[in-house]
Write an enzyme that holds these catalytic residues in place. Structure first.
Site, PDB file in Angstrom:
ATOM      1  N   SER A   1       0.847  -1.203   0.000  1.00 33.69           N
ATOM      2  CA  SER A   1       0.000   0.000   0.000  1.00 33.69           C
ATOM      3  C   SER A   1       0.877   1.245   0.000  1.00 33.69           C
ATOM      4  O   SER A   1       1.863   1.307  -0.713  1.00 33.69           O
ATOM      5  CB  SER A   1      -0.966  -0.030   1.195  1.00 33.69           C
ATOM      6  OG  SER A   1      -0.270  -0.109   2.413  1.00 33.69           O
ATOM      7  N   CYS A   2       0.561   2.197   0.857  1.00 32.13           N
ATOM      8  CA  CYS A   2       1.160   3.528   0.748  1.00 32.13           C
ATOM      9  C   CYS A   2       2.612   3.548   1.210  1.00 32.13           C
ATOM     10  O   CYS A   2       3.120   2.614   1.803  1.00 32.13           O
ATOM     11  CB  CYS A   2       0.343   4.532   1.551  1.00 32.13           C
ATOM     12  SG  CYS A   2       0.471   4.295   3.330  1.00 32.13           S
ATOM     13  N   GLU A   3       3.268   4.703   0.959  1.00 34.50           N
ATOM     14  CA  GLU A   3       4.686   4.826   1.266  1.00 34.50           C
ATOM     15  C   GLU A   3       4.969   4.747   2.763  1.00 34.50           C
ATOM     16  O   GLU A   3       6.052   4.318   3.176  1.00 34.50           O
ATOM     17  CB  GLU A   3       5.227   6.145   0.716  1.00 34.50           C
ATOM     18  CG  GLU A   3       4.632   7.376   1.385  1.00 34.50           C
ATOM     19  CD  GLU A   3       5.097   8.660   0.721  1.00 34.50           C
ATOM     20  OE1 GLU A   3       5.776   9.446   1.400  1.00 34.50           O
ATOM     21  OE2 GLU A   3       4.785   8.852  -0.464  1.00 34.50           O
TER      22      GLU A   3
END
Length: 788
Positions: free
Chosen positions: A579-581
């Site tokens: 998913s996100c950073e």
């Protein structure tokens, strides 16, 4: 007066009342002898000793010279210390056995001769029994010719007769015990003691677990109804007792089973290389045979109610009995299922190759079928409470039953969800293709948890969720999601190319640092780590922290030198980029924590104990922060757990001295963590460290490794004491709690006291370790937080 010679068979046990009845019935000479020798034995052993004397005077069918030795050895074992010297075998040659009184006068003797005679002399009376040479089963000889080979046996009954008396059993068991290999002798001796106790006490349960056995004796107590044999090295079993009702054999090396008793009700054979089963008794109710190597099953009994065949190699199942209530067949090679019984309540067929399911019974309340090839589901029973079908190829779900409590459909291809039952308590649709959600989701209970991570939810859907869950008085479910949505699939570069972007360029004439990463690219999970390195370059730390690249370069240099650390780190990367950073950043922290602990265990701090304690303090603080973050997550309705965990780590990096944590994150503003939360967390961690750290580090594994290298003799002595403390405590608990309650042999009860004994021994070990820790670490443990 002639001997009182009967059938030669006595009951398995003799009561004191029976002893006196025998003693006063025309007083046979062996009883007169008994009066002279009974003081050799304590009261608890007298019954067994008299039984043995009776058997010596009246040798049963099949008696051999070895049996005679065993009986006299048994008497020596039962006698008081010192009196065993009055019991002899081989005093005047290998075929002469006797018992002497305190004046060294003979009380009783047995003589064997080459002609096959067994002569008993007792108080002036003599009786000779004719032995036969056992040249073939069931064949009787009339003597032992010079030079002949074979075993003399008494000739009253066929040689194959099963033991009838405790002495006969003991003779067989003692011979088995003496034949043990050196490494097995202790285990066999312990099992013989268990079987003696079982026989003498009439206990119907025999448990001979964890004794290191490679064989069992040819005869087990005939009266037992439950036989439990966990964690040995058996490759086969002897003939089973005829009254057996329950048989449990786990963690052995069985490839086959003997004929099963006709009255067997429960059969549990797991964690063996078993390849096939014999015919099953018609009355069998429970068949648990998981963790074997079965490729097929025999016909199943009509009354079978529970069938567990998980972790085998089955490609199909036979017809299922109509009475079956529970079927567990996960982790096989099934491509289809037979018709399911109408009364089936539980069905677990996960980790197979099923493309479809048959019609589901109306009574079914639990269905587990994850990790198959299902593209659709049949109509679901109205009473279904658990539906676990993650890891399939589902594109839609049928109407969900109103009673459903748990729905796990992660890792499928769902684009939408049906109406959700209002009583649902757990919903996981992780890694699907959902862009929108049903309205019924927000009406679920506040006790419900929902996992939406890994779905490409539209911005409109996310915004609606934020507004609804942040509204005053919201009482709906706790929802977990990805703040930036699911990451789009991307091409993975070769590992050496990804590493080269982080490594310092080589000087002229030197090999490029990334060259050695060519071969690392062939290791497990190398692709995942390559993708992880590329995603690191997209994080806030790479953009805003000028020293971040140098930190990663240094970290990669250690990974290149340490195969074990590299393998652990690569494995962690598989979950780091979904998913996100901020998820990438969080997993970087986890990897750096693993590095710190690994360095401590390898000995990097053996000569720098201050650094060792500092590493321990950081692990303690991070552990406390994780507990605080988990509590915070429970208070949030719409939450990305990664953001909460990372918020506490990131924002308290400086005040808590967290060296493995980076300084930047992207989505702190929507993490739900407030300034007050951070202030409270800092105070909680510091207070906990002040009051708990000394006890915590005492149990820290890396510290134990350091102590084992620096003070091996002291630590090894404590380890040995821990083992002996465990054994002593276990025996005490067994004698004081299990035996009075009749629970000796009960697996659950023995497991419970085993855990208590282990905990007690561990506490004693740590108490013994404390002076060594204080001596070596001393003032390092007294470091206090500086006042701000």
């Amino acid at each position: 007066m002639p001997f009182h010679i009967g059938s030669g068979c006595l009951p398995a046990t003799i009561s004191n009342r029976r002893i006196y009845r025998i003693a006063w019935s025309d007083t046979p000479p062996e009883m007169s002898s008994w009066e002279k020798m009974k003081e050799f034995f304590c009261s608890t052993h007298q019954t067994e000793a008299l039984e043995c004397i009776w058997t010596i005077c009246h040798p049963p069918a099949g008696t051999t010279r070895e049996d005679v030795i065993n009986r006299f050895e048994l008497l020596r074992t039962l006698a008081y210390a010192g009196w065993e010297e009055s019991i002899h075998s081989g005093q005047h040659g290998e075929n002469y056995f006797c018992i002497l009184d305190e004046d060294s006068q003979e009380i009783l003797s047995v003589t064997l001769d080459d002609a096959g005679n067994y002569t008993v002399n007792c108080q002036g009376y003599s009786e000779t029994h004719r032995l036969t040479l056992d040249t073939a089963q069931g064949e009787e000889g009339t003597g032992h010719a010079e030079g002949a080979s074979g075993t003399f046996r008494t000739s009253f009954l066929p040689a194959t007769t099963a033991p009838q008396t405790p002495a006969e059993y003991d003779a067989v068991w003692s011979a088995w015990r003496r034949a043990a290999p050196a490494e097995e002798s202790r285990g066999r001796a312990a099992v013989v003691q268990k079987m003696r106790a079982c026989l003498n006490n009439g206990n119907a349960v025999l448990n001979v677990g964890e004794s290191g056995l490679t064989t069992l004796p040819d005869c087990l107590p005939a009266h037992i109804t439950t036989l439990v044999i966990p964690d040995n090295n058996l490759t086969s079993l002897p003939a089973l007792p005829p009254e057996l009702r329950t048989l449990e054999v786990s963690g052995n090396q069985l490839t086959s089973l003997p004929v099963l008793p006709p009255g067997l009700l429960e059969l549990s054979i797991f964690s063996n290389p078993l390849t096939h089963l014999p015919a099953l008794p018609s009355g069998l109710c429970k068949l648990w045979i998981f963790g074997n190597q079965l490729t097929s099953l025999p016909v199943l009994p009509p009354g079978l109610q529970e069938l567990s065949v998980s972790d085998n190699q089955l490609a199909s199942l036979p017809a299922l009995p109509s009475e079956l209530c529970k079927l567990w067949a996960y982790n096989n090679q099934l491509t289809s299922l037979p018709m399911l019984p109408s009364g089936l309540q539980e069905l677990s067929v996960s980790d197979n190759q099923l493309a479809s399911l048959p019609t589901l019974p109306s009574e079914l309340y639990k269905l587990w079928a994850y990790n198959n090839r299902l593209t659709s589901l049949p109509a679901l029973p109205s009473g279904l409470k658990e539906l676990i079908v993650s890891g399939n190829r589902l594109t839609s779900l049928p109407v969900l039953p109103s009673e459903l409590k748990e729905l796990m459909v992660s890792g499928n291809r769902l684009t939408s969800l049906p109406m959700l039952p209002s009583g649902l308590l757990s919903l996981s649709v992780y890694r699907n293709q959902l862009t929108r959600l049903p309205e019924s989701l927000i009406h679920l209970s506040s006790e419900t948890t929902v996992n939406l991570e890994g779905n490409p939810l539209s911005e409109r859907t996310l915004q609606a969720l934020r507004e609804i869950t942040s509204a005053p008085g919201y009482s709906g479910p706790i929802i977990r999601f990805d703040m930036a949505g699911a990451s789009a699939p991307r091409e993975t570069r070769a590992l050496h190319l990804a590493a080269a972007d982080w490594l310092v360029p080589a000087r002229e004439g030197e090999p490029a640092p990334a060259d050695r990463w060519h071969m690392f690219g062939q290791e497990d999970n190398a692709d995942a780590f390559s993708l992880f390195l590329d995603r690191l370059s997209e994080t806030e730390n790479f953009i805003k922290d000028a020293g971040f690249k140098a930190q990663i370069s240094s970290w990669l240099a250690q990974l290149a030198e340490d195969e074990a650390l590299r393998a652990n780190t690569f494995a962690m990367a598989t979950e780091a980029t979904s998913s996100c950073e901020d998820r990438v950043t969080f997993f970087l922290h986890q990897m750096k924590n693993v590095q710190l602990v690994h360095n401590a265990e390898k000995g990097q701090y053996d000569n720098d104990l201050a650094a060792l304690v500092a590493t321990g303090r950081e692990m303690f603080r991070l552990g406390k922060l994780e507990q605080i973050a988990r509590e915070k997550v429970r208070t949030l309705a719409l939450v990305d757990e990664i953001e909460v965990w990372l918020a506490y780590q990131n924002k308290l990096k400086k005040s808590l001295g967290l060296t493995s944590v980076t300084s930047e994150m992207r989505f702190f503003d929507v993490s739900g963590v407030t300034v007050t939360d951070l202030q409270d967390a800092e105070l909680q961690v510091k207070a906990a460290e002040k009051s708990e750290f000394r006890e915590w580090i005492l149990q820290w594994g890396p510290l134990h490794r350091v102590l084992e290298r620096k003070a091996p003799e002291r630590v090894n002595a404590l380890r040995e004491k821990q083992i002996s403390d465990y054994e002593e405590t276990y025996r005490m608990l067994s004698d004081t709690e299990l035996r009075p309650s009749g629970l000796v042999g009960n697996t659950d009860a023995e497991r419970t006291i085993g855990a208590r004994a282990m905990e007690s021994a561990k506490k004693t070990f740590l108490d013994g370790l404390r002076p060594l820790v204080e001596e070596m670490l001393g003032s390092y443990l007294n470091v206090q937080w500086r006042r701000n």
